[in-house]
Design a protein around this motif. Structure first.
Motif, mmCIF file in Angstrom:
data_model
loop_
_atom_site.group_PDB
_atom_site.id
_atom_site.type_symbol
_atom_site.label_atom_id
_atom_site.label_comp_id
_atom_site.label_asym_id
_atom_site.label_seq_id
_atom_site.Cartn_x
_atom_site.Cartn_y
_atom_site.Cartn_z
ATOM 1 N N ALA A 175 0.537 -1.282 0.113
ATOM 2 C CA ALA A 175 0.047 0.073 0.082
ATOM 3 C C ALA A 175 0.805 1.537 0.349
ATOM 4 O O ALA A 175 1.901 1.256 0.499
ATOM 5 C CB ALA A 175 -1.431 -0.313 1.045
ATOM 6 N N THR A 176 0.068 1.891 -0.473
ATOM 7 C CA THR A 176 0.818 3.382 -0.483
ATOM 8 C C THR A 176 0.519 4.719 -0.418
ATOM 9 O O THR A 176 -1.099 4.829 -0.699
ATOM 10 C CB THR A 176 1.263 3.981 -2.081
ATOM 11 O OG1 THR A 176 2.088 2.636 -2.441
ATOM 12 C CG2 THR A 176 2.547 4.967 -2.120
ATOM 13 N N SER A 177 0.666 5.658 -0.020
ATOM 14 C CA SER A 177 -0.038 6.675 1.084
ATOM 15 C C SER A 177 -1.098 7.294 -0.326
ATOM 16 O O SER A 177 0.746 7.929 -1.664
ATOM 17 C CB SER A 177 0.595 7.555 1.380
ATOM 18 O OG SER A 177 -0.048 8.548 1.451
ATOM 19 N N ARG A 178 -1.839 7.935 0.085
ATOM 20 C CA ARG A 178 -2.560 8.996 -1.008
ATOM 21 C C ARG A 178 -2.593 10.331 -1.207
ATOM 22 O O ARG A 178 -3.522 10.647 -1.778
ATOM 23 C CB ARG A 178 -4.285 7.894 -1.351
ATOM 24 C CG ARG A 178 -3.984 6.452 -1.781
ATOM 25 C CD ARG A 178 -5.690 6.376 -2.181
ATOM 26 N NE ARG A 178 -5.618 5.245 -2.718
ATOM 27 C CZ ARG A 178 -6.965 4.341 -2.930
ATOM 28 N NH1 ARG A 178 -8.236 5.241 -2.623
ATOM 29 N NH2 ARG A 178 -6.633 3.140 -2.984
ATOM 30 N N LEU A 179 -2.200 10.171 0.291
ATOM 31 C CA LEU A 179 -2.046 11.949 1.180
ATOM 32 C C LEU A 179 -1.376 13.085 -0.261
ATOM 33 O O LEU A 179 -0.876 12.360 -1.066
ATOM 34 C CB LEU A 179 -1.449 12.243 1.857
ATOM 35 C CG LEU A 179 -1.647 11.916 3.183
ATOM 36 C CD1 LEU A 179 -0.643 12.567 4.680
ATOM 37 C CD2 LEU A 179 -3.322 12.842 3.391
ATOM 38 N N THR A 180 -2.165 14.014 -1.133
ATOM 39 C CA THR A 180 -2.384 15.072 -2.038
ATOM 40 C C THR A 180 -2.510 15.882 -1.183
ATOM 41 O O THR A 180 -1.060 17.123 -1.468
ATOM 42 C CB THR A 180 -3.560 14.772 -2.626
ATOM 43 O OG1 THR A 180 -4.374 15.242 -2.233
ATOM 44 C CG2 THR A 180 -3.486 14.006 -4.007
ATOM 45 N N SER A 181 -2.737 16.923 0.374
ATOM 46 C CA SER A 181 -2.146 17.470 0.559
ATOM 47 C C SER A 181 -2.452 17.631 2.131
ATOM 48 O O SER A 181 -2.969 16.856 2.226
ATOM 49 C CB SER A 181 -3.101 18.668 0.649
ATOM 50 O OG SER A 181 -4.937 18.439 0.616
ATOM 51 N N PHE A 182 -1.458 18.249 2.861
ATOM 52 C CA PHE A 182 -1.567 18.031 4.200
ATOM 53 C C PHE A 182 -1.292 19.604 4.822
ATOM 54 O O PHE A 182 -0.949 20.453 4.712
ATOM 55 C CB PHE A 182 -0.203 16.925 5.474
ATOM 56 C CG PHE A 182 0.814 17.271 5.099
ATOM 57 C CD1 PHE A 182 1.277 18.125 6.213
ATOM 58 C CD2 PHE A 182 1.172 16.822 3.888
ATOM 59 C CE1 PHE A 182 2.376 18.846 6.097
ATOM 60 C CE2 PHE A 182 3.043 17.331 4.717
ATOM 61 C CZ PHE A 182 3.144 17.988 5.618
ATOM 62 N N CYS A 183 -2.130 19.922 5.949
ATOM 63 C CA CYS A 183 -2.094 20.844 6.678
ATOM 64 C C CYS A 183 -1.425 20.559 7.861
ATOM 65 O O CYS A 183 -2.490 20.066 8.794
ATOM 66 C CB CYS A 183 -3.227 21.645 6.631
ATOM 67 S SG CYS A 183 -3.417 23.230 7.542
#
Length: 467
Positions: A148-156
């Motif tokens: 599995a791979t992280s799908r994060l496209t944005s974080f704050c």
């Protein structure tokens, strides 16, 4: 044999499609019609949990577990009870998660929520209690060896202390990242020249950074220079900055040139004097967005330093302004400033495609006084003196639309000719004797063959016009 017909409302796929467009209240009513409708509308009901509106504490754990699999968005989660609700729901397919960790909730439970969803989360927004807070970044990463791979496209991240190694680890393990928002985050500085190791991982997918100037450029002392945060983002295109800073313009210019050669779009909410100086630190900007009240003569002059490359000149405004049911009044100081200052932007920026200054007013005499050279203009949000009612705005828009149709029919609009329409062509569509404010505005709009979207005080009008 009698023929049977199926109502569209009996087709599950159609019901699920309808469920995407109904309000929460209507979805709840529809879910009570029958079992089939319950199955179709339950996803719409549970899709977004906003704890400013929802109180789910009294629901039985079995109910939460039964429907928790439909939850995709969680907003304003903060209290322990709210965290427990999401844990009991067994939600494991969250796409967006917004957490306020300043309410003394169990961090262990928060990490459990994140770990359970770290293969599906696309956006995460975490506000910590204070800058001494420490975040366990490993919670963001899917278990190694699972594929599995992280799908994060944005974080704050707001109010946090994090090591440079941990920050680089986030960038390394989140390959889909495109947007970052950092505010009041303490990152250890690296001496200039010490930016090639593992603690300075470069993420080539991040194109947008929101961070105060002092967050990106830390001032230690005159003798001790440190590497800016920009070194992590070699393909950065947009920087949205705020705050105060004593960093020299020369240092910012050199660091941008060295680390982010593609940075061409800036959104500034810094104090006006600092914004003017910062605009001088960049070369060849294509997009400039400033605060609404900042558009002074000095600011316009700073914007015009980029006149050869500028594609969009905008002011930050309430995103709901296009939904206003009344035409908002223009403040007196904005009227006085706009009489002559703003005209310089469309008159000198030949590449301009978007002019979005919705709370500044122009005089139609000034508009007609000198040519706007932005022949490729596509978006125009301005106010015009005298065009101050819904009826007048609607009439101007209607004359513009009718004029476009007439031009197309008479084949005046030669698509191979990028020049503005001549006065004779314009008068053939809207006669010179038509001298009302609506007619004069419509004639001006007709000069721009590529213009698609306009706003003069209420309702954005989008005209899809193809030659």
């Amino acid at each position: 044999m009698a023929s049977t017909s199926t109502s569209p409302l009996e087709v599950p796929e159609i019901l699920r499609m309808i469920s995407r467009f109904v309000s929460m209240k209507d979805a709840c009513v529809c879910a009570q019609v029958c079992k089939a409708w319950t199955n179709a509308f339950v996803s719409a009901i549970w899709h977004t949990i906003d704890f400013t509106d929802h109180t789910l504490y009294e629901l039985d754990a079995k109910i939460l577990a039964k429907y928790g699999g439909h939850i995709r968005v969680v907003r304003e989660m903060g209290e322990d009870t709210e965290v427990l609700v999401i844990l009991l729901s067994k939600a494991s397919k969250l796409r967006e998660l917004e957490i306020d960790m300043g309410r003394k909730q169990s961090l262990a439970h928060v990490y459990d929520v994140i770990r359970r969803n770290n293969t599906t989360l696309e956006n995460i927004d975490i506000t910590f209690a204070d800058k001494n807070s420490v975040f366990v970044v490993d919670a963001l990463f899917p278990v190694s060896g699972t594929g599995a791979t992280s799908r994060l496209t944005s974080f704050c991240f707001q109010r946090l202390t994090i090591t440079r190694e941990a920050f680089s680890s986030i960038l390394k393990h989140c390959p889909s990242l495109t947007k970052l928002h950092l505010d009041d985050v303490i990152l250890p500085s690296l001496p200039v020249g010490d930016d090639s190791g593992a603690d300075c991982y470069q993420h080539r997918g991040v194109t947008e950074l929101t961070a105060p100037v002092e967050q990106v450029f830390r001032v230690v002392s005159e003798s001790e220079k440190v590497t800016s945060l920009l070194v992590h983002f070699p393909n950065l295109i947009t920087w949205k900055f705020s705050g105060y800073s004593e960093v020299s313009i020369k240092e910012i210019r050199n660091e941008v040139t060295r680390c982010c050669p593609l940075l061409k779009s800036v959104w500034a909410t810094t104090p006006p004097p600092l914004t003017v100086k910062l605009l001088a630190a960049f070369k060849g900007l294509t997009t400039i967005v400033v605060l609404n009240e900042q558009l002074s003569a000095e600011m316009v002059k700073a914007i015009l330093n980029h006149q050869d490359t500028l594609l969009a000149a905008c002011t930050l405004t309430d995103p709901r302004f296009d939904d206003y049911d009344v035409v908002p009044e223009v403040e007196n100081d904005q009227v006085e400033a706009s009489e002559w200052i703003i005209q310089a932007i469309p008159r000198r920026c030949g590449q301009l495609e978007a002019l979005e200054l919705p709370y500044y007013e122009m005089d139609v005499d000034d508009i007609e006084g000198e040519e706007w050279i932005c022949h490729g203009l596509e978006v125009l949000y301005i106010r015009i003196h005298g065009l101050n009612t819904k009826e007048k705005i609607d009439r101007a828009i209607q004359l513009w639309i009718e004029g476009r149709i007439a031009i197309k029919k008479t084949q005046m609009d030669d698509k191979d000719d990028e020049s503005l329409l001549s006065d004779s062509q314009l008068y053939a569509v809207i006669p010179k004797c038509a001298n009302s404010i609506e007619a004069r505005v419509a004639r001006h709009l007709l000069k721009f063959r590529h213009l698609q979207r306009v706003w003069f005080g209420w309702r954005i009008r989008d005209l899809k016009y193809n030659d």
